[in-house]
Design an enzyme around this catalytic site. Sequence first.
Site, PDB file in Angstrom:
ATOM      1  N   HIS A 198       0.581  -5.947   9.757  1.00  0.00           N
ATOM      2  CA  HIS A 198       1.429  -4.833   9.303  1.00  0.00           C
ATOM      3  C   HIS A 198       1.230  -3.610  10.199  1.00  0.00           C
ATOM      4  O   HIS A 198       2.180  -2.903  10.528  1.00  0.00           O
ATOM      5  CB  HIS A 198       1.049  -4.425   7.865  1.00  0.00           C
ATOM      6  CG  HIS A 198       1.310  -5.472   6.829  1.00  0.00           C
ATOM      7  ND1 HIS A 198       0.302  -6.167   6.212  1.00  0.00           N
ATOM      8  CD2 HIS A 198       2.465  -5.924   6.298  1.00  0.00           C
ATOM      9  CE1 HIS A 198       0.826  -7.003   5.328  1.00  0.00           C
ATOM     10  NE2 HIS A 198       2.128  -6.883   5.363  1.00  0.00           N
ATOM     11  N   GLN A 203      12.001 -11.184  -5.823  1.00  0.00           N
ATOM     12  CA  GLN A 203      11.943 -12.227  -4.791  1.00  0.00           C
ATOM     13  C   GLN A 203      10.904 -13.300  -5.109  1.00  0.00           C
ATOM     14  O   GLN A 203      10.681 -14.204  -4.314  1.00  0.00           O
ATOM     15  CB  GLN A 203      11.725 -11.615  -3.404  1.00  0.00           C
ATOM     16  CG  GLN A 203      10.333 -11.066  -3.130  1.00  0.00           C
ATOM     17  CD  GLN A 203      10.268 -10.368  -1.783  1.00  0.00           C
ATOM     18  OE1 GLN A 203      10.812  -9.295  -1.588  1.00  0.00           O
ATOM     19  NE2 GLN A 203       9.577 -10.978  -0.824  1.00  0.00           N
ATOM     20  N   GLY A 206       7.970  -8.595  10.632  1.00  0.00           N
ATOM     21  CA  GLY A 206       7.127  -9.531  11.378  1.00  0.00           C
ATOM     22  C   GLY A 206       7.809 -10.882  11.545  1.00  0.00           C
ATOM     23  O   GLY A 206       8.434 -11.406  10.629  1.00  0.00           O
TER      24      GLY A 206
HETATM   25  O1  PAF Z   1       7.962  -9.584   4.153  1.00  0.00           O
HETATM   26  C1  PAF Z   1       7.737  -8.886   3.133  1.00  0.00           C
HETATM   27  O2  PAF Z   1       6.640  -8.358   2.942  1.00  0.00           O
HETATM   28  C2  PAF Z   1       8.827  -8.719   2.087  1.00  0.00           C
HETATM   29  O3  PAF Z   1       9.589  -9.877   1.969  1.00  0.00           O
HETATM   30  C3  PAF Z   1       9.719  -7.494   2.332  1.00  0.00           C
HETATM   31  C4  PAF Z   1      10.494  -7.617   3.634  1.00  0.00           C
HETATM   32  C5  PAF Z   1       8.871  -6.234   2.354  1.00  0.00           C
HETATM   33  C6  PAF Z   1      10.745  -7.378   1.199  1.00  0.00           C
HETATM   34  O4  PAF Z   1      10.130  -7.253  -0.045  1.00  0.00           O
END
Ligand code: PAF
Length: 294
Positions: A47, A71, A157
């Site tokens: 990150h 999600q 990423g």
């Molecule tokens: O890759 C992630 O951490 C998540 O899928 C994101 C892009 C922050 C969306 O919640």
Amino acid sequence: MTGGGGTVGQLNVIRTVDGVRAAIAGWRRAGETVALIPTMGYLHEGHLALVDHGRRLCQRTVASLFVNPIQFGPTEDLDRYPRDEAGDRNKLQAAGCDLLYAPTVAEMYPPGFATGISVTGVSGGLCGAARPQMFGGVATVVTKLLLQTLPDVAVFGEKDYQQVLVIRRFVRDLDIPVRIEGAPTVREADGLALSSRNSYLTAAERGQAPVLFQTLTEAVGRLQEGGEVGPVLAEARARILAAGFSKLDYLELRDAETLEPLERTDRPGRLLVAAWLGRARLIDNVAVPEGKAQ
Ligand code: PAF
């Protein structure tokens, strides 16, 4: 501090849409460019490399921290997803990030919320098949984050390769005026791709985990030497299972741009894998350059 905003150490933390818009408007008035780095927190060097990437392209960087409930599927790891906001804040500050935007679930999805973004094509198959809820949830939250912050650039990423392609697709389709940047996967010394979910691995599993990347790398080498796709992939799948992984969601060769299945390496490809090791579902992918004719 909660509420509209506040300063913790030196890094400003904002939890409301109005607050983040006001902070960014101030930068805009000063003529500054803005990069957004969307995250679900529990930050690692991968990150922080995204923050670095954003800082090279724009004068200001905003990281968002939001564990996006929509999600995750009903049996997935939303409740136990690792969280450490205080640690994340310190890491972002040390990385030179300008602002942490950490909205609550109620701020992001107020009562009555009823809208979703759905992407077909590139979001089918691979993680879209194994986790049917995921890309609709990602597309919806990333659309909201982009509209809330209106950045010049947003950085994601490439470990989540399919996710990057899904995001590029809806950004283009919805005419969202932002440049989407994919940043290379950051790895441990033994090749394991950094992931917040690596924290689910026991010490023994952590020892087995690098087999995933080793296997992908060797398979790419064999394809480059002219190996046939079917047998090379079958052998790679068998090796991962023999190394202690309990289940493969997929290991496939796909077109690097469209993610359509590839039978031969006559176009740039991507070898992608998702596999279960203990409680962790690990994903990884590597580029497959055009190889010898088969
Ligand atoms: O890759 C992630 O951490 C998540 O899928 C994101 C892009 C922050 C969306 O919640």
